[in-house]
Scaffold this active site. Structure first.
Site, mmCIF file in Angstrom:
data_model
loop_
_atom_site.group_PDB
_atom_site.id
_atom_site.type_symbol
_atom_site.label_atom_id
_atom_site.label_comp_id
_atom_site.label_asym_id
_atom_site.label_seq_id
_atom_site.Cartn_x
_atom_site.Cartn_y
_atom_site.Cartn_z
ATOM 1 N N PHE A 94 0.857 -1.193 0.000
ATOM 2 C CA PHE A 94 0.000 0.000 0.000
ATOM 3 C C PHE A 94 0.885 1.233 0.000
ATOM 4 C CE2 PHE A 94 -2.490 3.399 1.944
ATOM 5 C CZ PHE A 94 -3.620 3.362 1.139
ATOM 6 N N ASP A 154 9.248 2.712 1.421
ATOM 7 C CA ASP A 154 8.058 3.410 1.903
ATOM 8 C C ASP A 154 7.966 3.149 3.406
ATOM 9 O OD1 ASP A 154 5.577 4.213 2.747
ATOM 10 O OD2 ASP A 154 4.496 3.411 1.014
ATOM 11 N N LYS A 186 2.563 9.694 8.508
ATOM 12 C CA LYS A 186 1.935 9.137 9.708
ATOM 13 C C LYS A 186 2.588 9.629 11.009
ATOM 14 C CE LYS A 186 -0.816 5.453 7.802
ATOM 15 N NZ LYS A 186 -0.495 4.676 6.625
HETATM 16 C C1 LIG Z 1 -0.814 5.065 5.162
HETATM 17 C C2 LIG Z 1 0.207 4.695 4.157
HETATM 18 C C3 LIG Z 1 0.375 5.460 2.988
HETATM 19 C C4 LIG Z 1 -0.536 6.597 2.617
HETATM 20 O O1 LIG Z 1 -0.438 7.661 3.495
HETATM 21 P P1 LIG Z 1 -1.584 8.815 3.460
HETATM 22 O O2 LIG Z 1 -1.108 9.804 4.478
HETATM 23 O O3 LIG Z 1 -2.878 8.158 3.779
HETATM 24 O O4 LIG Z 1 -1.581 9.375 2.081
HETATM 25 C C5 LIG Z 1 1.414 5.118 2.143
HETATM 26 N N1 LIG Z 1 2.229 4.089 2.406
HETATM 27 C C6 LIG Z 1 2.100 3.336 3.510
HETATM 28 C C7 LIG Z 1 3.063 2.219 3.769
HETATM 29 C C8 LIG Z 1 1.068 3.600 4.418
HETATM 30 O O5 LIG Z 1 0.917 2.828 5.496
#
Ligand SMILES: *Cc1c(COP(=O)(O)O)cnc(C)c1O
Length: 404
Positions: free
Chosen positions: A138, A223, A252
């Site tokens: 994701f 990421d 986050k």
């Molecule tokens: C939550 C998340 C995202 C997206 O972040 P947003 O602030 O919702 O755009 C991208 N990569 C990972 C691994 C995530 O957990």
């Protein structure tokens, strides 16, 4: 008369793309929340790995108030002191030489992917455009990041998707070898898959990705939107593995609840982001940067990071004790304070059924897919709240088992 908002208002006024729980929390302090009726909850959800210091941590409140009375926003026509301090703090503490600031994880990944493509065009030519990502990964909800993500249900149904994106199996280096070549621009990977079910990357898998990128002149993007800023027990999970990416994305936990994101890169790569190639009006917002700086400085200390590892062990012990009695979990896994408990075969797909029961018992938790109960609490959650939260979780699980 003033209107008291209710859960029904959500259905009346909000776009129907979420299905929030029935209760509406109105106040939070540390790892506890209170709803409109004054009922109290322990928070193991942490706003999905965002509230890194719990709710209304005095250090963050102080940073917010202090900056809030000085300067909020300028746009990137000017720079500002909090943004410069935040960028320096991230460079000083990581592999990176340069930082691009933005407001969310998806935006940080969008910047990372665009930068990788631009870097490849600059140094190798247009043909080097393939981005390799992983099933179940994701990376955000912008159309580029959601297409790179490995969960087709999120990217399908919106017409033609961006091209040049390939997917391999997570923790399976052979499946990457089949796709990688001199046309590979970048490999993007979560060091531990979050939304995909709390699946830690294997050491030799992540090292193998680093080696493949080096062999094929491709960029390695970590990421760390979910794993970053202390969550893993180190400031970033790449430090747990000792494997250094070329680009890293963070959001986050970075803002502890204030919307902020960052893309970190080496000088050699960041050079391609020349004037005009990318931007964000809110990126480097002074208020966001001030809060994020306070969060990073507070979290990146031996006390807090050691505390995360200690709390990880506590979470694991409690979950194992619950499981010895009730046998609902097949595996308990994770790093630091990003933990998952995969449901056993008898409770396959039932993780989501625990959440409303937990709320009734006074506990907020999360899932990661239908089969994994996820916990991403405050990095400084008091030990007493862990014990009490686990007692409430156990009551919820007893009810799940009794109803089976
Ligand atoms: C939550 C998340 C995202 C997206 O972040 P947003 O602030 O919702 O755009 C991208 N990569 C990972 C691994 C995530 O957990």
């Amino acid at each position: 008369m003033s209107h008291t908002p209710s859960r029904q208002d959500f259905d009346h006024y909000m776009a129907p793309n979420y299905a929030p729980q029935q209760v509406i929390p109105v106040r939070g302090e540390s790892s506890r929340l209170w709803d409109q009726q004054g009922r109290e909850y322990i928070d193991f959800a942490g706003g999905i790995a965002v509230n890194s210091l719990g709710h209304c941590h005095p250090v963050l409140v102080e940073a917010l108030k202090d900056q809030g009375e000085k300067l909020w926003h300028l746009s990137n026509v000017f720079t500002n002191e909090p943004a410069l301090n935040l960028a320096k703090a991230l460079v000083d503490r990581t592999f990176a030489d340069k930082v691009f600031l933005c407001s969310s994880g998806g935006e940080a990944n969008e910047a990372a992917l665009k930068l990788a493509r631009r870097w490849a065009v600059d140094h190798h030519g247009e043909h080097k455009d393939k981005i390799i990502s992983f099933y179940q990964s994701f990376h955000g909800r912008t159309f580029f990041t959601v297409s790179v993500g490995g969960q087709p249900k999120y990217s399908q149904g919106f017409g033609p998707v961006p091209g040049g994106i390939l997917h391999a199996d997570y923790n399976d280096l052979e499946s990457v070898r089949k796709l990688v070549g001199d046309d590979t621009c970048a490999i993007i990977v979560e060091p531990m898959q979050g939304e995909g079910g709390i699946v830690p990357g294997k050491q030799d898998f992540l090292q193998g990705l680093r080696d493949l990128c080096d062999e094929h002149n491709a960029l390695l993007i970590f990421d760390e939107v979910q794993t970053g800023v202390g969550r893993s027990g180190e400031l970033y999970a790449y430090k747990n593995y000792g494997i250094t990416p070329d680009i890293l994305t963070s959001a986050k936990s970075l803002g502890g609840g204030f919307p902020v994101g960052a893309m970190l890169a080496t000088d050699a790569v960041a050079k391609s982001l020349v004037i005009g190639t990318h931007g964000s009006t809110y990126g480097g917002n002074a208020l966001a940067s001030a809060v994020a700086l306070a969060a990073v400085e507070f979290i990146d200390t031996p006390e807090v990071l050691e505390g995360v590892k200690k709390r990880h062990d506590l979470f694991r012990e409690h979950l194992e004790t619950i499981n010895r009695k009730h046998g609902v979990f097949k595996e308990i896994r994770g790093m630091g304070l990003l933990m998952g408990a995969q449901m056993s075969d008898a409770y396959e797909g039932r993780a989501k059924d625990i959440l409303p029961l937990a709320i009734e018992e006074g506990l907020m938790a999360l899932i990661a897919g239908p089969n994994v109960l996820r916990m991403a609490p405050s990095l400084v959650i008091p030990e007493a709240d862990i014990a009490e939260g686990m007692a409430r979780l156990e009551r919820a699980i007893e009810r799940l088992v009794a109803a089976a």
